[in-house]
Design a protein around this motif. Sequence first.
Motif, PDB file in Angstrom:
ATOM      1  N   GLU A 201      31.655  28.503  43.898  1.00  0.00           N
ATOM      2  CA  GLU A 201      31.393  29.666  43.057  1.00  0.00           C
ATOM      3  C   GLU A 201      29.930  30.042  43.178  1.00  0.00           C
ATOM      4  OE1 GLU A 201      32.616  28.483  39.158  1.00  0.00           O
ATOM      5  OE2 GLU A 201      34.707  28.276  39.798  1.00  0.00           O
ATOM      6  N   GLU A 223      30.558  36.121  38.829  1.00  0.00           N
ATOM      7  CA  GLU A 223      30.783  34.977  39.709  1.00  0.00           C
ATOM      8  C   GLU A 223      31.764  35.369  40.792  1.00  0.00           C
ATOM      9  OE1 GLU A 223      30.738  30.654  38.096  1.00  0.00           O
ATOM     10  OE2 GLU A 223      31.580  31.943  36.547  1.00  0.00           O
ATOM     11  N   LEU A 225      33.614  33.924  44.691  1.00  0.00           N
ATOM     12  CA  LEU A 225      33.934  32.718  45.455  1.00  0.00           C
ATOM     13  C   LEU A 225      33.459  32.868  46.895  1.00  0.00           C
ATOM     14  CD1 LEU A 225      37.541  31.385  44.863  1.00  0.00           C
ATOM     15  CD2 LEU A 225      35.356  30.397  44.148  1.00  0.00           C
ATOM     16  N   LYS A 252      36.656  35.880  42.099  1.00  0.00           N
ATOM     17  CA  LYS A 252      36.866  34.519  41.627  1.00  0.00           C
ATOM     18  C   LYS A 252      38.306  34.277  41.205  1.00  0.00           C
ATOM     19  CE  LYS A 252      35.136  31.251  38.395  1.00  0.00           C
ATOM     20  NZ  LYS A 252      34.330  31.080  37.223  1.00  0.00           N
TER      21      LYS A 252
END
Length: 834
Positions: A201, A223, A225, A252
Amino acid sequence: GKEKWPRGDEKVWKEGSRSVNTDVSSVTKSIVNHVQTSLARQAYNLDNLGAYQAAALSVRDDLILNWNETQMHYTRKAPKRAYYLSLEFLMGRTFDNALLNLGLKDQYREGVTKLGFNMEDLLEQERDAALGNGGLGRLAACYLDSSASQELPVWGYGLRYQYGIFQQLISPEGQQLEQPDPWLAGGENPWELPRLDVSYEVRFYGTAERLPDGRALWQGGQEVLAVAYDVMVPGCYTKNTNNLRLWESKPKRGFDLNSFNAGDYEHAVESSNSAAAITSVLYPNDHTTFGKELRLKQQYFWTAASLADIVRRFKNIGKPFSEFPDYVAIQLNDTHPTLAIPELMRILIDEEEIPWGKAWDIVTNTVFYTNHTVLPEALEKWPVPLMEHLLPRHMQIIYDINLFFLQAVEKKFPGDRDRLARMSLIEEGFPKQVRMAHLACIGSRKVNGVAELHSDLVRTTILKDFVEFEGQSKFSNVTNGITPRRWLDQCNPELSALISKTLKVDKSVWLKDLDRLKGLLPYAEDAEFRKEWAAIKQRNKERLAHHVETTLGLTVNTNAMFDVQIKRLHEYKRQTLNILGVIHRYLTLKQMSDAERKKVNPRVVFFAGKAAPGYYIAKLTIRLIVNAARIINADPDTRNLLTVYFLPDYSVSLAEVLIPSSDISQHISTAGTEASGTSNMKFCLNGGLLVGTVDGANIEIAEAVGENNVFFFGHLTPAVEDLRYQHMYHPVPVEEKCPALAKVLDKISGGMFGDGGVYEPLLNTIRQNDYYLITEDFDSYIGALEMVDQAYLDKEEWIKKSIRTTANMGKFSSDRAILEYAESFWSIEPVKVT
Ligand code: CGF
């Protein structure tokens, strides 16, 4: 001792496991198997593309076996590793390179032929992986090849852009048009392994709250990925197959459920788009920075994911963080990954609870920085407000680093306020900006330039204050190199074979010990050998001519001297000087009598290269080249003696055809501006001679091959500043300074190549302050080209020069360069997979 077998019956596992296919029949079996199962096709409906895909999948299987073994071996041995962080990896095609490195080209050629296909046709099916702009990205690719070939535990880290460098089209008016390069759109990329299980993350924005214990709490914001894709990098004649890990951004949670519940479908989709956008496109600028937020996001996304991965791997070894620099070296390819410095500080301080001083020691013993340019417009700076917004915790850390650093400077140079202002990480102004080169420099253990002259310039200009403060020993040079696998064996197979035959050494030896080329020197005196050498050059010219004919429908005169300039379009690289020289040659030819023309050596001039989409002057240069070519090539008086081609959409694959065909290539940057250049090395390795300025690696090439084998011209670096000053304050009109050039400019303005008005902005850069000193160097440039013509008349002597040039190019192998990094910077050693 022997490890315990982890599960099941060891014998059954061993029986089931396969090894690399090394004979023709297992190769064909594997290809057919992939046709039938992976592709779900048959012999009846298989075209070249399908056959390429099946063959590629078959090689991929072999690569995976070696790659797996290598990664396992490295994990078991836990050696110190080096990580090469580069925002660009210009890999080009993989199929041919992998076959050659594995030593399987012949078996595949035979197998493919038996299946009714032609190897060359299959090789042409592959699309270039063009995740880079030019030299910097191609250097990274050469260094990966050398690391694997030298069995060094090195990984690359980069971004998996959906769109590589744009495709260049040239309109009928000579305008560059850009088209996206969705290089992954064709479906599966056989050279990568998606590792959906490896992901991290990465946070942006939010707030950073300092805690009393020196740590900070960074929370909120966005956030996303980072998901890993591993690209296998086979070494040459070794099992060692290294890894290039490319990160792709993903939302994410896919979709934001809360938004769905609130009925805000559009917002939910939008946020997933904004996460995916991070790795969508490679910025197509070489040498300029624009301060775009998305670019900074890319840089942080990539450094954060890479560091998280590196730290996790280090933690698996189970050593204390004080030993981090004994296991990890991180090389910053230019300032693009400089955020690795504050990011590693953040991890160590906020997550691992290590005090500031110790953390700083770890960072400055782990990180190394390579500078690739001293051009002011290329030195990265980021606005403080943008940094504060996007990376609030990192901005705090940068301020803290700056505070400690300036205190130390003040201690050494008390009261020198100008010095403090010059050295600060923060440049005052509206807005304030973070100077990334300064941060990279003080956060690194070593700083290097990429050729002797360039490294001197780094030490005496942009980082002078830092040398005075930290001492000379931190600042050094590693001259760039190129991999002889791709840039000789692969692109020039006939020459490679001749070299092996002549040296009586297998190529697996000399390709990894390039100084052995010296053994060719005595053969320069051997007439039979010269004949073979020249015949290969001739066939390479024909190969290029065939390529031009089939792709552009143009006929090229292969009896002419091939004169090539291929690189990014940039004012400092002076393609303009070249095309003005071509026009001068054309005007001279026009004035000659028939008898005089008979004595002239025919010349074909090739240009190729992309201009940054927003670089107006560079695009005008392309336009001038294309339109001049149109007129010149159509002129019956001269077209046997001079033709000009601008080959669109320059790429690694195009370079592989152009370079072996060249008699002479041009590397003519204003002295002191080209850090190194690497195509100069590629041409010389293939026996092409060089006309150039005393700049970058040209200088070291001339030292190696002998100055009498290089055609130098132009003012030297120390003169450049003075000349620019004169141009500013005591301008002399072009007519006075260089009448020959003035005539050329007048012809262009007068409409010889279409509406002259179009070119005024380009011509004015020369007529006005001429920052790149075209007027100053024009006469000596023309002089150098005359010397080239003169030298070419003596064919035998020319071939001798060509042989001697190749023979003396051993130094420029990227193996030499990577071993210098490994030994003097990273302190890593080969870890051979047996
Ligand atoms: O890096 C360059 C190239 N344009 O990518 N620079 N940057 N930034 C230099 O200009 C070249 O001279 C150099 O060879 C290359 C790799 O170091």
